[in-house]
Design a protein around this motif. Structure first.
Motif, PDB file in Angstrom:
ATOM      1  N   ILE A   1       0.844  -1.206   0.000  1.00 14.22           N
ATOM      2  CA  ILE A   1       0.000   0.000   0.000  1.00 14.22           C
ATOM      3  C   ILE A   1       0.874   1.249   0.000  1.00 14.22           C
ATOM      4  CG2 ILE A   1      -1.627   1.380   1.353  1.00 14.22           C
ATOM      5  CD1 ILE A   1      -2.885  -1.193   2.371  1.00 14.22           C
ATOM      6  N   LEU A   2       1.867   1.272   0.894  1.00 14.42           N
ATOM      7  CA  LEU A   2       2.698   2.473   1.009  1.00 14.42           C
ATOM      8  C   LEU A   2       3.725   2.558  -0.110  1.00 14.42           C
ATOM      9  CD1 LEU A   2       3.073   2.623   4.889  1.00 14.42           C
ATOM     10  CD2 LEU A   2       1.567   3.948   3.407  1.00 14.42           C
ATOM     11  N   ARG A   3       4.077   1.422  -0.680  1.00 19.17           N
ATOM     12  CA  ARG A   3       4.959   1.455  -1.863  1.00 19.17           C
ATOM     13  C   ARG A   3       4.230   2.123  -3.028  1.00 19.17           C
ATOM     14  NH1 ARG A   3       7.626  -1.084  -6.137  1.00 19.17           N
ATOM     15  NH2 ARG A   3       9.824  -1.524  -5.754  1.00 19.17           N
ATOM     16  N   ALA A   4       2.964   1.767  -3.210  1.00 15.55           N
ATOM     17  CA  ALA A   4       2.174   2.397  -4.272  1.00 15.55           C
ATOM     18  C   ALA A   4       1.951   3.870  -3.967  1.00 15.55           C
ATOM     19  CB  ALA A   4       0.833   1.676  -4.422  1.00 15.55           C
ATOM     20  N   ALA A   5       1.686   4.194  -2.682  1.00 19.78           N
ATOM     21  CA  ALA A   5       1.442   5.580  -2.302  1.00 19.78           C
ATOM     22  C   ALA A   5       2.648   6.462  -2.597  1.00 19.78           C
ATOM     23  CB  ALA A   5       1.084   5.662  -0.818  1.00 19.78           C
ATOM     24  N   ALA A   6       3.850   5.930  -2.415  1.00 21.83           N
ATOM     25  CA  ALA A   6       5.064   6.729  -2.606  1.00 21.83           C
ATOM     26  C   ALA A   6       5.172   7.286  -4.025  1.00 21.83           C
ATOM     27  CB  ALA A   6       6.294   5.893  -2.265  1.00 21.83           C
ATOM     28  N   TYR A   7       4.602   6.591  -5.000  1.00 24.31           N
ATOM     29  CA  TYR A   7       4.626   7.114  -6.368  1.00 24.31           C
ATOM     30  C   TYR A   7       3.820   8.409  -6.476  1.00 24.31           C
ATOM     31  CZ  TYR A   7       6.908   2.935  -8.197  1.00 24.31           C
ATOM     32  OH  TYR A   7       7.815   1.933  -8.461  1.00 24.31           O
ATOM     33  N   GLY A   8       2.922   8.640  -5.518  1.00 27.06           N
ATOM     34  CA  GLY A   8       2.145   9.870  -5.526  1.00 27.06           C
ATOM     35  C   GLY A   8       2.980  11.119  -5.287  1.00 27.06           C
ATOM     36  N   PHE A   9       4.180  10.933  -4.691  1.00 25.22           N
ATOM     37  CA  PHE A   9       5.077  12.081  -4.504  1.00 25.22           C
ATOM     38  C   PHE A   9       5.722  12.519  -5.816  1.00 25.22           C
ATOM     39  CE2 PHE A   9       5.642   9.914  -0.212  1.00 25.22           C
ATOM     40  CZ  PHE A   9       4.721  10.730   0.419  1.00 25.22           C
ATOM     41  N   PHE A  10       5.561  11.708  -6.856  1.00 29.71           N
ATOM     42  CA  PHE A  10       6.233  11.994  -8.124  1.00 29.71           C
ATOM     43  C   PHE A  10       5.245  12.112  -9.284  1.00 29.71           C
ATOM     44  CE2 PHE A  10       8.962   9.538  -5.307  1.00 29.71           C
ATOM     45  CZ  PHE A  10      10.050  10.388  -5.186  1.00 29.71           C
ATOM     46  N   VAL A  11       3.979  12.428  -8.961  1.00 29.73           N
ATOM     47  CA  VAL A  11       2.975  12.648 -10.012  1.00 29.73           C
ATOM     48  C   VAL A  11       3.420  13.840 -10.869  1.00 29.73           C
ATOM     49  CG1 VAL A  11       0.618  13.433 -10.435  1.00 29.73           C
ATOM     50  CG2 VAL A  11       1.047  11.648  -8.748  1.00 29.73           C
TER      51      VAL A  11
ATOM     52  N   GLN B   1      13.651   7.353  -6.098  1.00 28.66           N
ATOM     53  CA  GLN B   1      14.663   8.319  -6.533  1.00 28.66           C
ATOM     54  C   GLN B   1      15.942   7.614  -6.972  1.00 28.66           C
ATOM     55  OE1 GLN B   1      14.740  10.680  -2.933  1.00 28.66           O
ATOM     56  NE2 GLN B   1      13.539  12.334  -3.868  1.00 28.66           N
ATOM     57  N   CYS B   2      16.328   6.568  -6.228  1.00 28.86           N
ATOM     58  CA  CYS B   2      17.533   5.819  -6.600  1.00 28.86           C
ATOM     59  C   CYS B   2      17.362   5.119  -7.941  1.00 28.86           C
ATOM     60  CB  CYS B   2      17.871   4.791  -5.519  1.00 28.86           C
ATOM     61  SG  CYS B   2      18.479   5.508  -3.984  1.00 28.86           S
ATOM     62  N   LEU B   3      16.208   4.466  -8.116  1.00 26.16           N
ATOM     63  CA  LEU B   3      15.955   3.773  -9.380  1.00 26.16           C
ATOM     64  C   LEU B   3      15.878   4.762 -10.533  1.00 26.16           C
ATOM     65  CD1 LEU B   3      13.273   1.189  -8.180  1.00 26.16           C
ATOM     66  CD2 LEU B   3      15.647   0.711  -8.842  1.00 26.16           C
ATOM     67  N   GLU B   4      15.305   5.920 -10.265  1.00 26.93           N
ATOM     68  CA  GLU B   4      15.209   6.937 -11.300  1.00 26.93           C
ATOM     69  C   GLU B   4      16.606   7.379 -11.726  1.00 26.93           C
ATOM     70  OE1 GLU B   4      13.647  10.923 -10.284  1.00 26.93           O
ATOM     71  OE2 GLU B   4      12.136  10.522 -11.815  1.00 26.93           O
ATOM     72  N   GLY B   5      17.496   7.560 -10.755  1.00 20.61           N
ATOM     73  CA  GLY B   5      18.860   7.958 -11.076  1.00 20.61           C
ATOM     74  C   GLY B   5      19.598   6.879 -11.823  1.00 20.61           C
ATOM     75  N   ALA B   6      19.356   5.608 -11.440  1.00 21.83           N
ATOM     76  CA  ALA B   6      20.049   4.494 -12.105  1.00 21.83           C
ATOM     77  C   ALA B   6      19.596   4.311 -13.537  1.00 21.83           C
ATOM     78  CB  ALA B   6      19.813   3.205 -11.315  1.00 21.83           C
ATOM     79  N   GLU B   7      18.333   4.678 -13.810  1.00 18.33           N
ATOM     80  CA  GLU B   7      17.791   4.466 -15.150  1.00 18.33           C
ATOM     81  C   GLU B   7      18.173   5.573 -16.117  1.00 18.33           C
ATOM     82  OE1 GLU B   7      13.665   4.161 -14.390  1.00 18.33           O
ATOM     83  OE2 GLU B   7      13.797   2.137 -13.552  1.00 18.33           O
ATOM     84  N   LYS B   8      18.680   6.724 -15.573  1.00 23.50           N
ATOM     85  CA  LYS B   8      19.057   7.811 -16.470  1.00 23.50           C
ATOM     86  C   LYS B   8      20.315   7.425 -17.248  1.00 23.50           C
ATOM     87  CE  LYS B   8      17.058  11.663 -13.873  1.00 23.50           C
ATOM     88  NZ  LYS B   8      17.345  12.890 -13.073  1.00 23.50           N
ATOM     89  N   PRO B   9      20.352   7.661 -18.552  1.00 21.41           N
ATOM     90  CA  PRO B   9      21.532   7.291 -19.335  1.00 21.41           C
ATOM     91  C   PRO B   9      22.754   8.090 -18.905  1.00 21.41           C
ATOM     92  CG  PRO B   9      20.050   8.670 -20.634  1.00 21.41           C
ATOM     93  CD  PRO B   9      19.329   8.323 -19.360  1.00 21.41           C
ATOM     94  N   LYS B  10      23.902   7.388 -18.832  1.00 22.38           N
ATOM     95  CA  LYS B  10      25.132   8.067 -18.469  1.00 22.38           C
ATOM     96  C   LYS B  10      25.607   8.928 -19.639  1.00 22.38           C
ATOM     97  CE  LYS B  10      26.611   4.473 -15.249  1.00 22.38           C
ATOM     98  NZ  LYS B  10      27.666   3.475 -14.907  1.00 22.38           N
ATOM     99  N   PRO B  11      26.188  10.109 -19.359  1.00 19.94           N
ATOM    100  CA  PRO B  11      26.648  10.967 -20.449  1.00 19.94           C
ATOM    101  C   PRO B  11      27.802  10.329 -21.207  1.00 19.94           C
ATOM    102  CG  PRO B  11      27.402  11.793 -18.323  1.00 19.94           C
ATOM    103  CD  PRO B  11      26.437  10.687 -18.043  1.00 19.94           C
ATOM    104  N   ALA B  12      27.810  10.570 -22.490  1.00 20.70           N
ATOM    105  CA  ALA B  12      28.904  10.055 -23.310  1.00 20.70           C
ATOM    106  C   ALA B  12      30.207  10.763 -22.929  1.00 20.70           C
ATOM    107  CB  ALA B  12      28.586  10.297 -24.795  1.00 20.70           C
TER     108      ALA B  12
END
Length: 410
Positions: free
Chosen positions: A331-341, A393-404
């Motif tokens: 429940i709270l895992r799903a709720a946390a996505y609400g901080f990033f709407v 936030q961590c997963l979001e950072g990990a998924e961002k492509p690294k700069p060339a």
């Protein structure tokens, strides 16, 4: 004709209450709203069209609702209150932020009935996704009315919780008429059987009267709406436009389903409502994923701060879980996505962005949700929400492509 006044001329007011009373026939219908632009549009057009679709087969029907009056709650105050006092039914279809203003309208209506010597029985049908609807309005009116006025309310005007459970949206058809709405085809309105009308009174045929609507509302909001909004929050984060896409996403559906099961366990522990088997979950996911109803995620996730508050579809069942020793992990895992709407113009989404940018995450979670970290169960909920938000936030950072190599970063 029997008068019904619907406070709130938005999707539920028009697409549920308005259409049901109109299709029943024999009712003089009026809408009231504080949105002057909406009032003007309804007056000028003089009708609106609703489309109800069977989410299993795609069969649909369209109803043109017309012949109604429209009141501006502020500009037409006197006429609006007179209309309320003259109505056999008053139906309320507003967000919780407007509850107190509507309670003031009802208090003024009671005073007008007393001034005019009116003794006819009436019913106020309260709609809204809110646990404890009748209790809220009873408490608000107790603060606004004196003992004599409360006696008139208690003897003449019944407050009735309803479960307005149609899914109603603005039309997704680019060629649709202005003000057009669409939704599923539920032909009934569950209402509490607390009316004051005399024996033999002819109730609208779409009323489904029972004594457990308040409990049914808690079940709906803390399980079905929990599932719905979990899909919405996760779908919004993943960039989906429609709820159908989120419901068809295996990960979104799995996590939302696990949140739903936690909510059902809490409802069983608190109220003795049995946990249904997974066939009900499959049915709901099937309806949310139906290709015949395109529910915009932007609509599902609107007003995210309200949806993240205590008593609402996430923290309501989460705190109930903790009360009974159930960990509300999903429940709270799903709720946390609400901080990033995503902020697409929604004031509350913009406010969340501002809060997250201006203070530590721990403080932001408390500010957004209203949780009290000095209360043990609420402290656990806070810690879980902070952890899940950090994970996102961590997963979001990990998924961002690294700069060339050689590329400048910001």
């Amino acid at each position: 004709m029997r008068k019904v006044t619907i406070i709130g001329a938005g999707r539920t007011g028009r697409g549920t209450f308005g259409e049901l009373f109109f299709s029943e026939g024999g009712f003089d219908i009026a809408f009231a709203d504080i949105n002057a632009d909406l009032v003007r549009a309804l007056r000028e057009q003089g009708y609106f069209v609703t489309k109800q679709t069977d989410l299993d087969t795609g069969a649909f029907k369209q109803i043109r609702v017309d012949g109604f009056e429209v009141f501006d709650v502020r500009a037409d105050r006197g006429a609006y209150l007179r209309r309320l006092a003259d109505s056999e039914f008053v139906a309320i279809a507003v967000f919780p932020a407007s509850f107190d203003a509507v309670a003031q309208d009802l208090a003024d209506m009671i005073r007008l009935r007393i001034e005019e010597g009116m003794t006819n029985k009436a019913a106020v049908i309260i709609g809204g996704n809110f646990v404890g609807l009748r209790s809220y309005f009873e408490g608000a009116l107790e603060k606004l009315l004196d003992a004599g006025e409360l006696a008139v309310l208690d003897g003449q005007v019944a407050l009735i919780t309803s479960k307005a459970n149609r899914k109603v949206t603005f039309s997704s058809d680019p060629d649709a008429e202005p003000l057009a709405l669409e939704g599923d085809d539920k032909p009934i309105l569950p209402v509490e059987d607390r009316f004051f009308f005399d024996e033999g009174y002819e109730y609208p045929s779409f009323f489904q009267r029972s004594n457990d609507v308040e409990l049914s509302m808690a079940e709906k909001i803390w399980s079905e709406n929990l599932l719905h909004c979990s899909l919405g929050f996760m779908g919004a984060y993943k960039g989906y436009e429609y709820l159908n896409d989120a419901a068809s996403d295996e990960l979104c559906a799995d996590l939302a389903g696990k949140a739903w099961r936690e909510g059902r366990r809490a409802l069983e522990a608190e109220f003795g409502i049995p946990v249904p088997d997974d066939s009900l979950l499959e049915t709901m996911l099937g309806k949310f994923g139906s290709p015949y109803f395109r529910d915009r995620i932007e609509r599902v996730v609107r007003q995210p701060i309200r949806k993240l508050c205590r008593g609402e579809r996430f923290l309501g069942p989460a705190l109930l879980c903790l009360k009974h020793g159930i960990m509300p992990f999903f429940i709270l895992r799903a709720a946390a996505y609400g901080f990033f709407v995503p902020n697409t113009g929604d004031e509350q989404a913009a406010k969340i962005e501002e809060i997250l940018a201006s203070m530590p995450l721990e403080n932001a979670v408390v500010t957004i949700t209203g949780l009290n970290p000095s209360v043990p169960d609420e402290a656990i909920a806070c810690r879980l929400l902070v952890g899940f938000a950090q994970e996102i936030q961590c997963l979001e950072g990990a998924e961002k492509p690294k700069p060339a190599e050689g590329e400048i970063t910001r």
